[in-house]
Design a protein around this motif. Structure first.
Motif, short mmCIF file in Angstrom:
data_model
loop_
_atom_site.label_atom_id
_atom_site.label_comp_id
_atom_site.label_asym_id
_atom_site.label_seq_id
_atom_site.Cartn_x
_atom_site.Cartn_y
_atom_site.Cartn_z
N ALA A 269 0.83 -1.20 0.00
CA ALA A 269 0.00 0.00 0.00
C ALA A 269 0.87 1.26 0.00
CB ALA A 269 -0.93 0.00 1.21
N GLU A 270 1.96 1.23 0.75
CA GLU A 270 2.83 2.40 0.82
C GLU A 270 3.55 2.64 -0.50
OE1 GLU A 270 4.20 5.83 2.64
OE2 GLU A 270 2.57 4.47 3.15
N VAL A 271 4.00 1.59 -1.14
CA VAL A 271 4.66 1.73 -2.44
C VAL A 271 3.67 2.30 -3.47
CG1 VAL A 271 5.67 0.45 -4.38
CG2 VAL A 271 6.46 0.03 -2.03
N THR A 272 2.45 1.82 -3.45
CA THR A 272 1.42 2.35 -4.36
C THR A 272 1.19 3.83 -4.09
OG1 THR A 272 0.35 0.21 -4.58
CG2 THR A 272 -1.00 2.16 -5.06
N ARG A 273 1.09 4.21 -2.81
CA ARG A 273 0.87 5.61 -2.45
C ARG A 273 2.03 6.49 -2.92
NH1 ARG A 273 2.24 9.47 0.83
NH2 ARG A 273 3.78 8.26 1.98
N LEU A 274 3.27 6.03 -2.68
CA LEU A 274 4.45 6.81 -3.07
C LEU A 274 4.55 6.95 -4.59
CD1 LEU A 274 6.91 5.34 -0.47
CD2 LEU A 274 6.29 7.76 -0.66
N ARG A 275 4.24 5.88 -5.31
CA ARG A 275 4.30 5.95 -6.78
C ARG A 275 3.23 6.89 -7.32
NH1 ARG A 275 5.12 0.85 -10.05
NH2 ARG A 275 5.90 2.43 -11.48
N THR A 276 2.04 6.88 -6.72
CA THR A 276 0.98 7.79 -7.12
C THR A 276 1.40 9.24 -6.86
OG1 THR A 276 -0.71 6.13 -6.69
CG2 THR A 276 -1.44 8.42 -6.71
N ALA A 277 2.19 9.46 -5.80
CA ALA A 277 2.65 10.80 -5.45
C ALA A 277 3.84 11.25 -6.29
CB ALA A 277 3.03 10.84 -3.96
N GLY A 278 4.36 10.39 -7.16
CA GLY A 278 5.43 10.81 -8.05
C GLY A 278 6.75 10.07 -7.91
N ALA A 279 6.84 9.11 -7.00
CA ALA A 279 8.07 8.32 -6.89
C ALA A 279 8.16 7.34 -8.05
CB ALA A 279 8.10 7.56 -5.56
N GLY A 280 9.37 7.08 -8.51
CA GLY A 280 9.57 6.12 -9.58
C GLY A 280 10.07 4.80 -9.03
N LEU A 281 9.66 3.72 -9.66
CA LEU A 281 10.10 2.38 -9.26
C LEU A 281 11.48 2.12 -9.84
CD1 LEU A 281 9.43 -0.35 -7.91
CD2 LEU A 281 8.51 -1.07 -10.12
N VAL A 282 12.42 1.73 -8.97
CA VAL A 282 13.78 1.39 -9.39
C VAL A 282 13.95 -0.13 -9.39
CG1 VAL A 282 16.24 1.61 -8.84
CG2 VAL A 282 14.71 3.57 -8.56
#
Length: 116
Positions: free
Chosen positions: A74-87
């Motif tokens: 859930a946190e990864v989804t939230r961060l990606r929605t906020a603009g974080a990129g998956l490495v």
């Protein structure tokens, strides 16, 4: 003598938006702006600073944040929605973590609380 970590400081050519992004992600606020060149973010669990530099160190930094979340997915989804990129995503046995990059490509990791 005992040392205590005061805060983590990140170099940026545009520190204001990055400070605001991290304040939102950590549930904190920007508490100092210091003329637009040094921003301090306070949150319940972290103190970070973002300083203006003309030329940040190129390439992968030697230091990064390791953050913990009660619900990793859930946190990864939230961060990606906020603009974080998956490495990347990794696992070692039951321990799983996700590597992300903030909007200015600073790498950080998120793992589940209590998973190691």
């Amino acid at each position: 003598m005992t040392l205590r970590l005061g805060m983590v400081t990140v170099d940026s050519t545009d520190p204001g938006p990055l400070a605001l992004w991290w304040a939102e992600q950590l549930g904190g606020s920007v508490v100092e702006e210091n003329g637009g060149w040094f921003y301090v973010v306070d949150s319940p669990s972290h103190r970070m600073a973002f300083q203006k530099v003309d030329d940040p160190t190129p390439g992968k930094g030697r230091t990064h944040l390791d953050l913990l979340a009660p619900d990793l997915d859930a946190e990864v989804t939230r961060l990606r929605t906020a603009g974080a990129g998956l490495v990347g995503e990794h696992a070692m046995g039951d321990f799983r973590w996700v590597i992300l990059a903030d909007p200015q490509q600073n790498v950080f990791c998120v793992a589940a609380e209590g998973s190691h």
